[in-house]
Design a protein around this motif. Structure first.
Motif, short mmCIF file in Angstrom:
data_model
loop_
_atom_site.label_atom_id
_atom_site.label_comp_id
_atom_site.label_asym_id
_atom_site.label_seq_id
_atom_site.Cartn_x
_atom_site.Cartn_y
_atom_site.Cartn_z
N ARG A 101 -98.65 100.76 78.80
CA ARG A 101 -98.05 101.64 77.79
C ARG A 101 -96.82 102.36 78.35
NH1 ARG A 101 -101.63 105.25 74.20
NH2 ARG A 101 -99.62 105.28 73.16
N GLN A 102 -96.83 102.66 79.64
CA GLN A 102 -95.65 103.26 80.26
C GLN A 102 -94.49 102.26 80.25
OE1 GLN A 102 -94.89 106.31 81.17
NE2 GLN A 102 -92.84 105.60 81.76
N ARG A 103 -94.80 100.99 80.57
CA ARG A 103 -93.75 99.95 80.53
C ARG A 103 -93.25 99.74 79.11
NH1 ARG A 103 -96.88 97.22 84.67
NH2 ARG A 103 -97.93 95.98 83.08
N ARG A 104 -94.14 99.83 78.13
CA ARG A 104 -93.74 99.65 76.73
C ARG A 104 -92.76 100.74 76.30
NH1 ARG A 104 -97.48 96.71 73.32
NH2 ARG A 104 -97.60 98.35 71.75
N LEU A 105 -93.03 101.99 76.72
CA LEU A 105 -92.12 103.07 76.38
C LEU A 105 -90.74 102.85 77.01
CD1 LEU A 105 -94.44 106.22 76.69
CD2 LEU A 105 -93.52 105.20 74.60
N GLU A 106 -90.71 102.37 78.24
CA GLU A 106 -89.43 102.07 78.89
C GLU A 106 -88.72 100.93 78.18
OE1 GLU A 106 -90.27 103.43 83.51
OE2 GLU A 106 -90.60 101.35 82.94
N ALA A 107 -89.49 99.92 77.73
CA ALA A 107 -88.89 98.80 76.99
C ALA A 107 -88.32 99.27 75.66
CB ALA A 107 -89.94 97.70 76.77
N ILE A 108 -89.01 100.17 74.98
CA ILE A 108 -88.51 100.73 73.72
C ILE A 108 -87.20 101.46 73.95
CG2 ILE A 108 -88.97 102.49 71.96
CD1 ILE A 108 -91.98 101.66 72.22
N GLU A 109 -87.14 102.25 75.02
CA GLU A 109 -85.91 102.97 75.36
C GLU A 109 -84.75 102.01 75.58
OE1 GLU A 109 -88.12 106.70 77.70
OE2 GLU A 109 -87.18 105.05 78.81
N ASP A 110 -85.03 100.89 76.26
CA ASP A 110 -83.97 99.90 76.53
C ASP A 110 -83.53 99.18 75.27
OD1 ASP A 110 -84.05 100.55 79.17
OD2 ASP A 110 -85.00 98.71 79.86
N LEU A 111 -84.49 98.72 74.48
CA LEU A 111 -84.18 97.91 73.30
C LEU A 111 -83.42 98.71 72.24
CD1 LEU A 111 -87.53 95.96 72.90
CD2 LEU A 111 -85.31 94.95 73.46
N LEU A 112 -83.75 99.99 72.11
CA LEU A 112 -83.16 100.81 71.06
C LEU A 112 -82.07 101.74 71.57
CD1 LEU A 112 -86.41 101.71 69.06
CD2 LEU A 112 -84.83 99.82 68.70
N GLY A 113 -81.79 101.70 72.88
CA GLY A 113 -80.73 102.53 73.43
C GLY A 113 -81.02 104.01 73.32
N LEU A 114 -82.23 104.43 73.64
CA LEU A 114 -82.64 105.81 73.42
C LEU A 114 -82.30 106.74 74.59
CD1 LEU A 114 -86.14 105.23 71.78
CD2 LEU A 114 -83.94 105.59 70.67
N LEU A 115 -81.96 106.17 75.75
CA LEU A 115 -81.65 107.02 76.89
C LEU A 115 -80.21 107.50 76.81
CD1 LEU A 115 -83.27 105.22 79.96
CD2 LEU A 115 -84.07 107.23 78.77
N LYS A 116 -80.01 108.81 76.85
CA LYS A 116 -78.65 109.35 76.82
C LYS A 116 -77.95 109.18 78.16
CE LYS A 116 -79.36 112.79 73.20
NZ LYS A 116 -79.31 114.24 72.85
N GLU A 117 -78.67 109.43 79.25
CA GLU A 117 -78.09 109.29 80.58
C GLU A 117 -78.49 107.94 81.15
OE1 GLU A 117 -79.12 112.52 83.08
OE2 GLU A 117 -78.44 114.06 81.67
#
Length: 571
Positions: free
Chosen positions: A90-106
């Motif tokens: 689930r931690q990896r899934r959250l990181e994958a979601i951040e990557d796929l949707l461009g959710l990380l600002k920094e």
């Protein structure tokens, strides 16, 4: 397709970089062209392979450098996981979601997008993209997750919160258009940072050139929503490439869209694998249908796997003799070879038009601005000016067109028009005078202050006080714990800024715009009023500089010169 392009590129290039999903397929490809392969390591991109003039990289271009080797198996949850393994997944899934949707600002070093990093650090002159982007996105199959979500909504049973959270994660991992947009923005930024001269995409129709009635799917019902979703994503991709080609950058964007089955990669015989696993031959069991039930059965293996002749069509998988015969026959998908497509790609790269560039074809058929509309615009402006004079408030901005920066600039230009009138007087004033007169006008004209703040724009006073209403667009209140950098960002995006720093910007703009108008005036006189320049900012009667502050014209100039927002195809 990629190998066919590589064969054509090698004799023409000093260096060719190839990118595959997995290391083994990159290594296999390099072996075909050069058997001497050595490993190397890039400080950002990680391990890669060198085989003479060909360098090979691998990873998922939709993900960050950190997660580029993550497989779907690593984040798929099937219910058999231990508690610790489920937590890690689930931690990896959250990181994958951040990557796929461009959710990380920094974007920290390891979390920058892999595709963008490849382009940024390798700086290719030419990029040929043979990734079937539409398939990679559409076959995430959001429909299955949608059906599961709908079933839970209709269910009267209490659903565990963890089950709901995992389902929500599944949906976020499969959001087609947001994933496509994030991918395209990474591509656009990477091409810009690399200074790439030409980008050629090998796209898809999604149906091998057939229509809605396509008989071939990858196992779904007909018509297949997943397959049609692929066509929808492919169409959306094409329009995004058209917009990329209209951007004010040096990259030329083209798309070749094969409308037939692409074949083939190899013909052989041996073990047949489906989704990476061998097809095991089993002994079937029977059940009478009279009971109205078809139970789940467990059958025995015959100790054999399916072995026969096959043709490998690459991304589409392997086909049997008769499948291949049917799909490529007349009136079906028929076939185009990778070499046919590679020939067209390199003709386009070398500037020899083939008529097969979809981006160019759309550009040639898009209806642009018309001569009649140019005349009608002047009538509309004159009528609006007449009605504005009879209105209690000026017609500046309503914050409906947006973004807030447009309204902010229009209101600032309006205040400057009211206080200085001309660009010349604005350019001759000091920053302090501009700041003081802007703030004085807003403080004294309560109706104007109310107008600006009521449509959602903030007003920042010289001493750092923000005036606003409930409608404030940037940022949306309440906001706590912000920094000086945040204030500068918000002032840039959506506040009428009366401080001296912003006054300095407006004085500089006035100087630059005046210089442009004076140069235009000189050249029009030297060339006897020829068509060398437009007449914006020039009096049509005597060709003298008309330095009146007109907010709409001035903001147009800012968008073109500061924000690089020029329409690159004017007609």
């Amino acid at each position: 397709m990629g190998r066919a392009v590589l064969r054509r590129a090698l004799p023409l290039s000093r260096r060719v970089m190839i990118v595959g999903l997995r290391e083994d397929e990159v290594r296999d490809t390099l072996t075909l062209f050069n058997r001497q392969i050595r490993e190397a390591k890039h400080p950002i991109l990680g391990r890669y392979l060198k085989a003479g003039r060909v360098w090979g990289f691998w990873g998922d271009i939709f993900m960050s450098v950190k997660l580029k080797d993550l497989s779907k198996r690593d984040i798929r949850i099937d219910g058999s996981e231990s508690e610790e393994e489920l937590r890690r997944k689930r931690q990896r899934r959250l990181e994958a979601i951040e990557d796929l949707l461009g959710l990380l600002k920094e974007r920290r070093r390891g979390r920058q997008n892999f595709l963008r990093a490849l382009l940024k650090y390798l700086k290719p002159d030419v990029v040929v993209d043979t990734v079937n982007t539409a398939t990679a996105i559409a076959y995430r199959d959001v429909f299955t997750s949608i059906n599961e979500a709908y079933a839970l909504l209709r269910s009267e049973e209490d659903v565990p919160s963890e089950t709901l959270a995992i389902l929500l994660e599944d949906i976020l991992l499969e959001l087609n258009i947001p994933i496509l947009l994030n991918h395209t923005m990474n591509l656009q930024n990477g091409l810009k940072e690399a200074g790439t001269k030409i980008y050629v995409k090998v796209g898809t129709t999604g149906t091998g050139g057939m229509g809605w009635n396509i008989p071939y799917t990858h196992g779904e019902d007909k018509p297949s929503r997943v397959l049609l979703n692929k066509s929808a994503v492919a169409g959306a991709s094409t329009l995004l490439y058209v917009l990329m080609n209209r951007d004010d950058t040096e990259t030329v964007v083209k798309e070749i869209k094969p409308a037939a089955m692409i074949g083939w990669k190899a013909i052989s015989r041996g073990v047949i694998r489906r989704r990476g696993e061998e097809v095991v031959l089993r002994t079937p069991k029977s059940t009478p249908l009279g009971f109205g039930e078809i139970p789940k059965v467990e059958t025995e293996s015959r100790g054999e796997v399916l072995k026969t002749a096959y043709i490998d069509t690459g991304e589409n998988g392997i086909f049997s003799l008769e499948e291949f015969r049917a799909i490529t026959d007349l009136g079906q998908m028929e076939m185009v070879t990778p070499e046919d497509i590679a020939e067209i790609i390199f003709l386009e790269i070398t500037g020899k038009s083939t008529g097969k560039d979809v981006v160019g074809a759309i550009e040639s058929s898009i209806l642009g601005p018309s001569y009649r509309a140019g005349f009608m615009r002047e009538d509309a402006i004159r009528l609006l000016e007449k009605y504005e004079k009879a209105s209690p408030m000026p017609s500046v901005a309503f914050e409906i067109l947006g973004p807030p920066r447009l309204s902010k600039l229009l209101f600032e230009a309006h205040v400057l028009r009211e206080t200085f009138g001309t660009l010349t007087r604005l350019a001759e004033a000091s920053e302090r005078e501009i700041s003081e007169r802007m703030w004085s006008k807003l403080k004294e004209d309560e109706a104007l202050m109310s107008y600006i703040t009521s449509v959602g724009i903030g007003v920042l006073s010289p001493d750092g006080h923000l005036y606003y209403t409930e409608a404030l667009k940037v940022p949306t209140p309440p906001v706590y714990g912000f920094s000086d950098e945040d204030v500068e960002t918000w002032a840039f995006r959506g506040w009428v800024d009366t401080r001296e720093e912003n006054a300095r910007r407006w004085r500089y703009r006035a100087l630059m715009y005046l210089e442009e108008l004076r140069r235009k005036h000189r050249e029009l006189n030297r060339f006897n009023a020829s068509s060398i320049h437009d007449r914006i900012g020039i009096s049509p009667r005597n060709l003298n500089v008309d330095d009146r502050i007109v907010p709409g014209d001035l903001v147009r100039w800012i968008f073109i010169h500061e924000d690089k927002g020029r329409r690159t195809r004017p007609y």
